[in-house]
Write a protein that holds these residues in place. Structure first.
Motif, short mmCIF file in Angstrom:
data_model
loop_
_atom_site.label_atom_id
_atom_site.label_comp_id
_atom_site.label_asym_id
_atom_site.label_seq_id
_atom_site.Cartn_x
_atom_site.Cartn_y
_atom_site.Cartn_z
N ALA A 206 0.83 -1.21 0.00
CA ALA A 206 0.00 0.00 0.00
C ALA A 206 0.86 1.25 0.00
O ALA A 206 0.60 2.20 -0.75
N ILE A 207 1.88 1.28 0.84
CA ILE A 207 2.73 2.47 0.92
C ILE A 207 3.50 2.66 -0.37
O ILE A 207 3.78 3.79 -0.79
N THR A 208 3.84 1.56 -1.05
CA THR A 208 4.52 1.66 -2.34
C THR A 208 3.62 2.33 -3.37
O THR A 208 4.07 3.20 -4.14
N ALA A 209 2.35 1.95 -3.39
CA ALA A 209 1.40 2.57 -4.32
C ALA A 209 1.22 4.05 -4.02
O ALA A 209 1.18 4.89 -4.93
N LEU A 210 1.12 4.39 -2.74
CA LEU A 210 0.96 5.80 -2.36
C LEU A 210 2.20 6.62 -2.71
O LEU A 210 2.10 7.75 -3.21
N MET A 211 3.37 6.06 -2.50
CA MET A 211 4.60 6.78 -2.83
C MET A 211 4.78 6.93 -4.33
O MET A 211 5.31 7.94 -4.80
N MET A 212 4.33 5.95 -5.09
CA MET A 212 4.41 6.07 -6.55
C MET A 212 3.57 7.23 -7.05
O MET A 212 3.86 7.84 -8.09
N ARG A 213 2.53 7.58 -6.31
CA ARG A 213 1.66 8.68 -6.73
C ARG A 213 2.08 10.01 -6.11
O ARG A 213 2.05 11.04 -6.79
N TYR A 214 2.48 10.00 -4.85
CA TYR A 214 2.67 11.26 -4.14
C TYR A 214 4.12 11.54 -3.73
O TYR A 214 4.40 12.62 -3.22
N ALA A 215 5.00 10.60 -3.93
CA ALA A 215 6.42 10.83 -3.61
C ALA A 215 7.28 10.16 -4.67
O ALA A 215 8.26 9.47 -4.37
N GLN A 216 6.91 10.41 -5.91
CA GLN A 216 7.55 9.69 -7.02
C GLN A 216 9.04 9.98 -7.12
O GLN A 216 9.83 9.12 -7.50
N ASN A 217 9.45 11.20 -6.80
CA ASN A 217 10.87 11.54 -6.87
C ASN A 217 11.70 10.66 -5.95
O ASN A 217 12.80 10.23 -6.30
N LYS A 218 11.17 10.38 -4.75
CA LYS A 218 11.88 9.51 -3.82
C LYS A 218 11.89 8.06 -4.29
O LYS A 218 12.89 7.35 -4.17
N VAL A 219 10.77 7.63 -4.84
CA VAL A 219 10.67 6.24 -5.30
C VAL A 219 11.59 5.99 -6.48
O VAL A 219 12.17 4.91 -6.62
N GLN A 220 11.74 6.98 -7.35
CA GLN A 220 12.57 6.82 -8.54
C GLN A 220 14.01 6.44 -8.19
O GLN A 220 14.69 5.79 -8.98
N ARG A 221 14.46 6.83 -7.01
CA ARG A 221 15.82 6.47 -6.60
C ARG A 221 15.99 4.96 -6.45
O ARG A 221 17.12 4.45 -6.52
N ALA A 222 14.88 4.28 -6.21
CA ALA A 222 14.95 2.82 -6.03
C ALA A 222 14.68 2.07 -7.32
O ALA A 222 14.69 0.84 -7.33
N ILE A 223 14.42 2.79 -8.41
CA ILE A 223 14.13 2.15 -9.69
C ILE A 223 15.36 2.27 -10.59
O ILE A 223 15.50 3.21 -11.38
N ASN A 224 16.26 1.35 -10.42
CA ASN A 224 17.49 1.30 -11.22
C ASN A 224 18.09 -0.09 -11.06
O ASN A 224 17.80 -0.79 -10.09
N PRO A 225 18.95 -0.50 -11.99
CA PRO A 225 19.51 -1.86 -11.93
C PRO A 225 20.26 -2.15 -10.63
O PRO A 225 20.18 -3.26 -10.10
N TYR A 226 20.96 -1.14 -10.10
CA TYR A 226 21.72 -1.35 -8.86
C TYR A 226 20.77 -1.70 -7.72
O TYR A 226 21.00 -2.67 -6.97
N ALA A 227 19.68 -0.94 -7.56
CA ALA A 227 18.72 -1.21 -6.49
C ALA A 227 18.07 -2.58 -6.68
O ALA A 227 17.84 -3.32 -5.71
N PHE A 228 17.79 -2.92 -7.93
CA PHE A 228 17.18 -4.22 -8.23
C PHE A 228 18.10 -5.36 -7.79
O PHE A 228 17.66 -6.31 -7.12
N PHE A 229 19.37 -5.28 -8.15
CA PHE A 229 20.31 -6.35 -7.80
C PHE A 229 20.55 -6.42 -6.30
O PHE A 229 20.62 -7.51 -5.72
N VAL A 230 20.67 -5.28 -5.65
CA VAL A 230 20.87 -5.27 -4.20
C VAL A 230 19.66 -5.89 -3.50
O VAL A 230 19.81 -6.72 -2.59
N ALA A 231 18.45 -5.50 -3.93
CA ALA A 231 17.24 -6.06 -3.32
C ALA A 231 17.16 -7.57 -3.53
O ALA A 231 16.79 -8.32 -2.61
N THR A 232 17.54 -8.02 -4.72
CA THR A 232 17.51 -9.46 -5.00
C THR A 232 18.52 -10.22 -4.15
O THR A 232 18.19 -11.27 -3.59
#
Length: 356
Positions: A206-232
């Protein structure tokens, strides 16, 4: 943020249900618990996303229609599952009472299992996760409605609730093993089945959906290959850590964060190939039948164990595994086309927009 159908979400459902089904087949390396957690995160993300769009487009939120959509989505298949399992198991001598059936139909199977307990060869324990989701979705739409004029201000409150749930889960994990507390439930029962101890996994969606709408600049920092690999990598590490304190406390928080980051990268990242892979027809088919498969795979397992006079996730060799998989997918497919798809058409009369 449009709430239109995203095929890759069904791909994630396919991955999640595969983990659950294969773990119950006796493949211990397959993390079935992670599969349920993935369901929780994507469910919270998807339905919150839909609620945000409805609130922003209409200025309000129709609680009645929301509950009717949930009713048509879940209850027909649940009725079929319970009816089929009762018809199959009662003649084999299984103890299935009206109380057991009521616990499944009225979504308190998780607490029934915790504080009363089901006998062996009972098909209801798998309904614990449905109970968690439905408790959440009875309350969360009311919260969304209360914050409808100021949805961004809801996010700090949700973060606070997630911290409280983590602290409560940690307290129970550290005390229930040595103190006889009423809130701990039955001895040797998994307290993590409680809505109060695991609902933060849905809140992360739920918080991810809310942040995608209202805090997209912050969420964008986590949308990159580095973040994907670290999370995996972190997610894989959590599966290897065997420390019981971690596994009953912070594991769910860490895994939910990792799953949310992975989902965001696959859905919205510049990489197309992961999204394309899990949006192919085999993934979509399994994702479409995932609800029926989640129910009926467990029922098939219980029937087979009843016939073998065993209990638990026990299958006797490759032949049993083949029968288990074939029967599970067969019943799930029949249920999907006989019950789920007609119910989906009924849901659309009450404003449902997602395909599944």
């Amino acid at each position: 943020m449009s709430a239109k159908y995203i095929p890759a979400l069904d791909g994630f459902r396919a991955i999640a249900i595969a983990m659950v089904v294969l773990s119950h087949a006796g493949l211990q390396l397959m993390p079935g618990g992670l599969g349920v957690l993935i369901f929780f995160v994507i469910s919270g993300f998807l339905l919150t996303r839909q609620m945000i769009e409805e609130i922003e487009s209409s200025g309000g939120f129709d609680i009645k229609q929301f509950y009717l959509r949930r009713l048509f989505r879940l209850m027909p298949t649940l009725f079929l599952y319970i009816a089929v399992m009762c018809a199959a198991l009662i003649p084999l001598g299984a103890n299935i009472t009206l109380q057991h059936i009521a616990s499944g139909l009225f979504y308190y199977a998780n607490y029934y299992q915790l504080f009363i307990g089901y006998p062996p060869h009972n098909p209801m324990p798998i309904l614990w996760s449905l109970a968690v989701e439905e408790h959440y979705y009875i309350l969360f739409p009311l919260v969304m409605l209360a914050f409808r004029k100021k949805l961004p201000t809801l996010m700090p409150w949700l973060f606070g609730i997630m911290i409280v749930v983590l602290l409560w889960r940690s307290y129970l994990a550290l005390t229930c093993g040595r103190l006889d507390l009423a809130v701990c439930g039955l001895p040797n029962e998994n307290r993590l089945f409680g809505t109060d101890t695991i609902c933060d996994c849905i809140l992360f969606g739920a918080i991810t959906a809310l942040m995608m709408r209202y805090a997209q600049n912050k969420v964008q920092r986590a949308i990159n290959p580095y973040a994907f690999f670290v999370a995996t990598i972190v997610l894989l590490i959590t599966l290897c850590v065997r420390d019981e304190t971690f596994r009953t406390t912070a594991r769910f928080t860490v895994q939910s964060i990792c799953v949310a980051i992975i989902v965001l990268n696959v859905l919205y990242g510049n990489w197309i190939w992961p999204r394309d892979i899990i949006s192919t027809k085999p993934f979509l088919f399994v994702g479409h039948i995932s609800y029926s498969l989640y129910l009926f795979h467990y029922g098939v397992l219980v029937v087979m164990n009843t016939l073998h006079h065993t209990n638990g996730d026990v299958l006797h060799g490759p032949r049993d595994i083949i029968i288990y998989l074939a029967a599970s997918f067969g019943l799930a497919t029949i249920s999907h086309y006989l019950i789920e798809k007609p119910a989906i058409n009924w849901r659309k009369r009450f404003g449902a927009r997602a395909a599944y």
